[in-house]
Design a protein around this motif. Sequence first.
Motif, PDB file in Angstrom:
ATOM      1  N   ARG A 148       7.117 -54.969  24.890  1.00  0.00           N
ATOM      2  CA  ARG A 148       7.748 -56.275  24.824  1.00  0.00           C
ATOM      3  C   ARG A 148       7.517 -57.126  26.060  1.00  0.00           C
ATOM      4  NH1 ARG A 148       9.616 -52.181  22.558  1.00  0.00           N
ATOM      5  NH2 ARG A 148      10.333 -52.252  20.383  1.00  0.00           N
ATOM      6  N   GLU A 177       8.030 -70.359  22.692  1.00  0.00           N
ATOM      7  CA  GLU A 177       8.080 -68.936  23.021  1.00  0.00           C
ATOM      8  C   GLU A 177       7.176 -68.567  24.201  1.00  0.00           C
ATOM      9  OE1 GLU A 177       7.007 -67.286  19.277  1.00  0.00           O
ATOM     10  OE2 GLU A 177       9.055 -67.367  18.485  1.00  0.00           O
ATOM     11  N   SER A 231       6.210 -64.831  26.822  1.00  0.00           N
ATOM     12  CA  SER A 231       6.410 -63.397  27.049  1.00  0.00           C
ATOM     13  C   SER A 231       7.144 -63.219  28.374  1.00  0.00           C
ATOM     14  CB  SER A 231       5.066 -62.664  27.102  1.00  0.00           C
ATOM     15  OG  SER A 231       4.372 -62.994  28.293  1.00  0.00           O
ATOM     16  N   GLU A 281       4.740 -63.709  31.272  1.00  0.00           N
ATOM     17  CA  GLU A 281       4.409 -65.109  31.542  1.00  0.00           C
ATOM     18  C   GLU A 281       5.541 -65.795  32.294  1.00  0.00           C
ATOM     19  OE1 GLU A 281       1.480 -66.674  27.992  1.00  0.00           O
ATOM     20  OE2 GLU A 281       3.628 -66.538  27.599  1.00  0.00           O
ATOM     21  N   GLN A 299       3.608 -58.153  24.905  1.00  0.00           N
ATOM     22  CA  GLN A 299       3.278 -58.449  23.515  1.00  0.00           C
ATOM     23  C   GLN A 299       4.314 -59.306  22.801  1.00  0.00           C
ATOM     24  OE1 GLN A 299       2.591 -54.099  22.685  1.00  0.00           O
ATOM     25  NE2 GLN A 299       0.821 -54.893  21.583  1.00  0.00           N
ATOM     26  N   ALA A 300       5.557 -59.219  23.199  1.00  0.00           N
ATOM     27  CA  ALA A 300       6.607 -59.990  22.530  1.00  0.00           C
ATOM     28  C   ALA A 300       6.619 -61.422  23.032  1.00  0.00           C
ATOM     29  CB  ALA A 300       7.965 -59.342  22.775  1.00  0.00           C
ATOM     30  N   ARG A 301       6.805 -62.351  22.124  1.00  0.00           N
ATOM     31  CA  ARG A 301       6.933 -63.766  22.479  1.00  0.00           C
ATOM     32  C   ARG A 301       8.267 -64.240  21.922  1.00  0.00           C
ATOM     33  NH1 ARG A 301       2.630 -65.150  24.829  1.00  0.00           N
ATOM     34  NH2 ARG A 301       3.286 -67.322  24.929  1.00  0.00           N
ATOM     35  N   ARG A 302       9.147 -64.637  22.827  1.00  0.00           N
ATOM     36  CA  ARG A 302      10.504 -65.007  22.447  1.00  0.00           C
ATOM     37  C   ARG A 302      10.887 -66.330  23.102  1.00  0.00           C
ATOM     38  NH1 ARG A 302      12.547 -60.340  19.511  1.00  0.00           N
ATOM     39  NH2 ARG A 302      14.370 -61.688  19.294  1.00  0.00           N
TER      40      ARG A 302
END
Length: 742
Positions: free
Chosen positions: A370, A476, A478, A481, A373-376
Amino acid sequence: MPLTFDPVKSAPPVAPKPERLGVGWRIALVSLVALVSLVGAAAVTAGVIINGYIASAPPMPSREALWTLRRSPGMTFLDRNGTQIATRGAKYGAAVKLAELPAYVPKAFLAAEDRRFYQHGPVDVAAIARAAWTNFRAHRSAQGASTLTQQLARTLFLTRDPSLKRKVQEAYLAWELEQAMSKDEVLELYLNRTYFGDGAYGLDAASLTYFGKPASQLTLAEAATLAGLPNAPSRLALTNDMPDALARGHRILETMRAERWIDDGALTAALAEVPTLAPAHAGEGDEAYVLDQAAAQAAQLAGGAAPDLVVRTTIDPALQTAATNIVRDVVLREGSHRAVSQGALVSLAPDGAILAMVGGVDHDKSPFNRVVQARRQPGSAFKAFVYGAAVERGATARDVWEDAPISYGDWNPENYGGGYAGKVTLQEALARSLNTVSVRLTLSVGPASVADFARRLGLSDIPANPGPSIALGAYEVSPLELAGGYQVFQDGGGRTTPYLISEVRSTRGDVLWSHEQSAPTPVLDPLYATRMVGLLKGVIQFGTGVPANIGRPAAGKTGTSQNWRDAWFAGFTPDVLTVVWVGNDDGAPMAHVTGGQLPAEIWKKFMLVAEKKLPVRDFPWLVPEPNPPAPITVVDQTPYEDQPPDMEGDSGAAGAMAAADADDQNDDDATGPPAYYDPRNRQPPSSPYGREDEGPLPPIPPPNPYLRGPPPGYDDPPDDASQQKAQGGPQMPADADPHYRY
């Protein structure tokens, strides 16, 4: 004329008949012809074989290359201190020499594979004849005749294809091996290149994998057990079928006794011994997410230059362990009653080196990382970039703005609960994470300018022409980022790229790639970075981030996305920057979890560990204000929570009360926020760290622009697509849905 018989003429003389050969001579002649034919056919066949099978056999490399030829790739990972933390892929131990092993170890392998190894050449003709006769009588392939050298040739060059071509090439390559090496050297190479199952290549790796000891310490029983594995390494692997492996080992011990390589006492003791396996490998645990990412990056950086790599990471092992335990403990403790199932953490050194990376609560259950790879939605954690864009255009912490209702077409963003604070400084507005002030700032400088600022600081996926909901973190990102963007504030305006690998080497020590240290790229004036650090310090000192206070200079921001789907805390000291996220992979709402709660708790616990042995200090690069104002006195010291509003209602009683408050505030004669551009000049403050977009500047807000409603041009929705593009346009649900709030 017809022919007639003339009785007067005499008949021509008859030639004498030759004397016939005897039967014996005729048989001899036929046999000779047949033999010549067979020899000729054999010669032709041999020519075909030589020109076809042998000529197409793989070339024999140098003796040195034989030790690495066709080795399965593997990676060894080191932490930032150079200490090994894990291996992946094939496992290779140290190269073993016969002189370093107990005498019974190599004899166990000869008993298993080739008892007459030292008596025959590369091919054992007697064994071939014996195997052929045995197989003929059994009407099946009941016995093999490959020598140990032939097995080594097959391992190094060929496959297990049972064709005649492979058998011919195997014999030829075995001959070449024994031309290039002595018998002892062939046996050593065999012991070091044979596969023993469970990923172990070579005797030392097998001994370490199964028994937790080097090959030089093997007992007789252990040696016999390992000697039985090359015949069927996957099936007989000790971790897969220990009883069958032991049974084969016992047969090898009996063969050794028959060859008089061991005596009765040694046989009895070895048969009675049950080898003890080393504890099962506990997996990669705390480093699993790190290794996934490092392995993928290392393979790309090496570019296939070497099959075996030594990868030095930037990970601090103590911080990695602490981060993993803290994230897991907090999420598991709170998960059942706070409806939260996952968490992630990434921590950076000031140069961008990743000190710790926790991609989730349990890698075995979910290897999805996460952090990368996760974008929130970052929610209010994105407000640091909104304020940064404003500060770059002249805003200061002392500027007074109005926290009051505001509309953009049908979009009516509100604060939590619908209440408003009235006139506040930007310092207090960020500390309390007031939504309407962030929206006003965004509309003032332009959503595109906010996007440009965020992209310049490393959030590359923010669209160039966003909708106004960018003010509240609707786009979104990560966690990695977001950490990279915040690091610009930590480093005084310099941008660095987060990195996990510092060096990639071959197993021989050749450097294939190394991270080049360089000065950060200036993207923000140090004065503006100083002002942003001051604003973000206030969040921890008296705002929504008070639960993250660690008793030393630190700056940060909470974030909570719509409907409590994501909760964040991003913060930093002069030495360490850490971003924490908690939520659910499926986007399900949490039970009112905010950035100032679980994420702040995780951040604080981790940072106390990270800063434990570091001296207390402020940011050394801070730039003095040209005309330092008097310190800001914050009257309201009440801790605040950065929460999204109740999504169930629209206006309701809270909205009516807020409207009444706004009407009362409209009668106030406060001065309001300053204009960001000099009306006589209309140029932004000069800086070498300026905006990347060189388009038209946003309109200058009139005096007191927000005391009596939203600024001109924002009351009504755009009339056409071109105007939508100019002002950002409704690119997120928040931009088109009047009920979409934060």
